[in-house]
Design an enzyme around this catalytic site. Structure first.
Site, PDB file in Angstrom:
ATOM      1  N   ARG A 187     -15.657  62.737  33.457  1.00 11.89           N
ATOM      2  CA  ARG A 187     -16.141  61.741  32.493  1.00 11.89           C
ATOM      3  C   ARG A 187     -16.409  62.445  31.167  1.00 11.89           C
ATOM      4  O   ARG A 187     -16.357  63.677  31.073  1.00 11.89           O
ATOM      5  CB  ARG A 187     -17.355  60.956  33.009  1.00 11.89           C
ATOM      6  N   GLY A 188     -16.698  61.624  30.135  1.00 14.85           N
ATOM      7  CA  GLY A 188     -16.836  62.164  28.779  1.00 14.85           C
ATOM      8  C   GLY A 188     -15.508  61.919  28.068  1.00 14.85           C
ATOM      9  O   GLY A 188     -14.438  62.226  28.619  1.00 14.85           O
ATOM     10  N   ALA A 189     -15.585  61.376  26.842  1.00 15.25           N
ATOM     11  CA  ALA A 189     -14.373  60.884  26.181  1.00 15.25           C
ATOM     12  C   ALA A 189     -13.246  61.926  26.069  1.00 15.25           C
ATOM     13  O   ALA A 189     -12.106  61.665  26.491  1.00 15.25           O
ATOM     14  CB  ALA A 189     -14.735  60.308  24.821  1.00 15.25           C
ATOM     15  N   ARG A 191     -11.315  52.718  32.577  1.00  8.95           N
ATOM     16  CA  ARG A 191     -12.549  52.586  31.794  1.00  8.95           C
ATOM     17  C   ARG A 191     -12.187  52.051  30.404  1.00  8.95           C
ATOM     18  O   ARG A 191     -11.208  52.496  29.813  1.00  8.95           O
ATOM     19  CB  ARG A 191     -13.267  53.946  31.682  1.00  8.95           C
ATOM     20  N   GLN A 245     -26.632  61.777  32.928  1.00  2.06           N
ATOM     21  CA  GLN A 245     -25.761  62.886  32.513  1.00  2.06           C
ATOM     22  C   GLN A 245     -26.520  63.946  31.714  1.00  2.06           C
ATOM     23  O   GLN A 245     -26.114  65.104  31.692  1.00  2.06           O
ATOM     24  CB  GLN A 245     -24.585  62.358  31.650  1.00  2.06           C
ATOM     25  N   ASP A 287     -17.814  58.176  21.989  1.00  3.88           N
ATOM     26  CA  ASP A 287     -16.711  57.713  22.844  1.00  3.88           C
ATOM     27  C   ASP A 287     -15.671  56.954  22.046  1.00  3.88           C
ATOM     28  O   ASP A 287     -14.521  56.841  22.463  1.00  3.88           O
ATOM     29  CB  ASP A 287     -17.274  56.843  23.966  1.00  3.88           C
ATOM     30  N   ASN A 289     -21.489  55.328  21.667  1.00  3.13           N
ATOM     31  CA  ASN A 289     -21.844  56.465  22.517  1.00  3.13           C
ATOM     32  C   ASN A 289     -22.672  55.926  23.677  1.00  3.13           C
ATOM     33  O   ASN A 289     -22.942  54.724  23.773  1.00  3.13           O
ATOM     34  CB  ASN A 289     -22.607  57.512  21.694  1.00  3.13           C
TER      35      ASN A 289
HETATM   36  O1  MRU Z   1     -19.966  57.385  30.832  1.00  4.81           O
HETATM   37  P1  MRU Z   1     -19.587  58.796  30.425  1.00  4.81           P
HETATM   38  O2  MRU Z   1     -20.379  59.854  31.107  1.00  4.81           O
HETATM   39  O3  MRU Z   1     -18.106  59.011  30.465  1.00  4.81           O
HETATM   40  O4  MRU Z   1     -20.040  58.788  28.920  1.00  4.81           O
HETATM   41  C1  MRU Z   1     -19.469  59.564  27.979  1.00  4.81           C
HETATM   42  C2  MRU Z   1     -20.446  60.456  27.453  1.00  4.81           C
HETATM   43  O5  MRU Z   1     -20.707  61.475  28.049  1.00  4.81           O
HETATM   44  C3  MRU Z   1     -21.143  60.187  26.232  1.00  4.81           C
HETATM   45  O6  MRU Z   1     -21.257  58.975  25.730  1.00  4.81           O
HETATM   46  C4  MRU Z   1     -20.967  61.321  25.305  1.00  4.81           C
HETATM   47  O7  MRU Z   1     -22.131  61.481  24.644  1.00  4.81           O
HETATM   48  C5  MRU Z   1     -19.743  61.210  24.429  1.00  4.81           C
HETATM   49  S1  MRU Z   1     -18.324  61.913  25.144  1.00  4.81           S
HETATM   50  C6  MRU Z   1     -18.316  63.549  24.551  1.00  4.81           C
END
Ligand code: MRU
Length: 349
Positions: A52-54, A95, A201, A242, A251
């Site tokens: 996960r994470g963009a 997603r 997270q 994101d 975000n």
């Molecule tokens: O739902 P996730 O864990 O995929 O969310 C993404 C993130 O971790 C955040 O929003 C993050 O701060 C940006 S992605 C580097």
């Protein structure tokens, strides 16, 4: 020691390979890797948030496309493109909010369309392209770190929300990249990590990876941030993104309220993200905000139920922070005010 790679391609030959990724659902209690060998398995890994994470999702998506190319059994380029279009649909449906996902699948599909080669050779090129996406991600984050590191002063305590670190990317991190950049420039920085309900997270991932690197980090409950700003215990805020539309930064849920509090307390609020996160074609109203299952809110990881049966929960996973609350945005090219950002990347419209 910094975590080297969240996700990596493993070559069997230049024509065949698979993906290794860190299972983020097991951290911080267990460090486990998963081998991903098919496009469908990659889609599942993204969906259930093993990755996960963009930016990490962007790399995972492009590697998922390369896996689909390897799985292709036909003999014409036309049929390969059809198979890749189907793979793109599968991956894109996992997603909705992080734009890097769609960027990653498109990059591989576009590459396949451009190549005038036999399918076998296209597969080889797509594997190389997916690997390049991953390598570029780390380079971009290091640049984000160099530029963004200049915004932090020696001795600052920085609040971050969610995880925008090495784990949310291929390596190094965006928001945590800024912190790493400042530390590499010789500054002493302390981090406060919002735990980031409901998936935590901040607690499970940000605290874990900063501890690995011996970067001082303190965990707080999300609702402590305002008091800490009032007490002058937070000098800067740095978060990831994101998706960045022309009017807002999307975000993790809770970022918006942090930005409002930062604005009230006059604490600079910075966003760090690669150019692939920009989506100026859209406005905040056009973006689908992922809504996730109730159990994330009503339980602690399905283990402890914290509200009565029959009480519904709302679980939006992201929120938009209007641009007027953002002090500056850091990309791999530099530091920009929201206005400067729109001018710098007109091709993102
Ligand atoms: O739902 P996730 O864990 O995929 O969310 C993404 C993130 O971790 C955040 O929003 C993050 O701060 C940006 S992605 C580097």
């Amino acid at each position: 020691m910094m975590l080297e790679r969240t996700i990596a391609w493993v070559d069997d030959t230049p024509y065949k390979g698979y993906v290794k990724l860190i299972d983020q659902t097991k951290l911080p209690l267990e460090f486990a890797m998963i081998d991903v060998k098919t496009c469908d398995r990659m889609a599942q890994a993204i969906k259930v948030m093993e990755i996960r994470g963009a930016p990490a999702i962007g790399a995972a998506a492009s590697m998922g496309m390369a896996l689909a190319a390897i799985e292709f059994k036909g003999s014409s380029k036309q049929d390969l493109i059809k198979a890749l279009e189907q793979a793109k649909k599968t991956l894109d449906s996992t997603r909705p909010t992080a734009v890097n996902l769609f960027w990653g699948t498109k990059r591989i599909l576009d590459k396949a369309k451009q190549l005038d080669l036999a399918p076998k050779e296209i597969v080889k090129e797509l594997i190389a392209e997916a690997k390049l996406v991953a390598e570029e991600d780390v380079e971009k984050n290091r640049s984000i770190g160099k530029h963004g590191g200049t915004l932090l002063n020696d001795g600052d305590t920085v609040l971050t929300h969610c995880n925008a670190g090495a784990l949310a990317c291929v390596g190094y991190g965006t928001a945590l990249g800024v912190i790493r950049g400042a530390i590499e420039a010789g500054k002493k920085i302390k981090v406060i990590s919002d735990e980031t309900r409901p998936r935590l997270q901040g607690a499970t991932l940000t605290c874990w990876e900063l501890k690995q690197d011996n970067i001082p980090v303190t965990q707080i409950a999300d609702n402590e941030a305002g008091l800490l700003m009032r007490l002058g215990k937070i000098q800067k805020i740095v978060v990831g993104a994101d998706r960045i539309t022309s009017d807002a930064v999307f975000n993790k849920i809770g970022t918006y309220q942090v930005a409002i509090m930062a604005n009230y307390h006059k604490v600079p609020f910075y966003v760090a993200a690669p150019v692939s996160t920009l989506d100026f074609e859209k406005k905040m109203k056009d973006v689908e905000i992922e809504q996730r299952d109730e159990w994330e809110v009503k339980t602690i990881f399905k283990k402890v139920q914290i509200s009565p049966d029959g009480v519904p929960a709302l679980n939006y996973a992201f929120d938009p922070t209007p641009m007027e609350l953002v002090t500056a945005i850091v990309t791999e090219d530099g530091v920009f005010t929201p206005k400067q950002l729109l001018k710098r990347y007109p091709f993102k419209k």
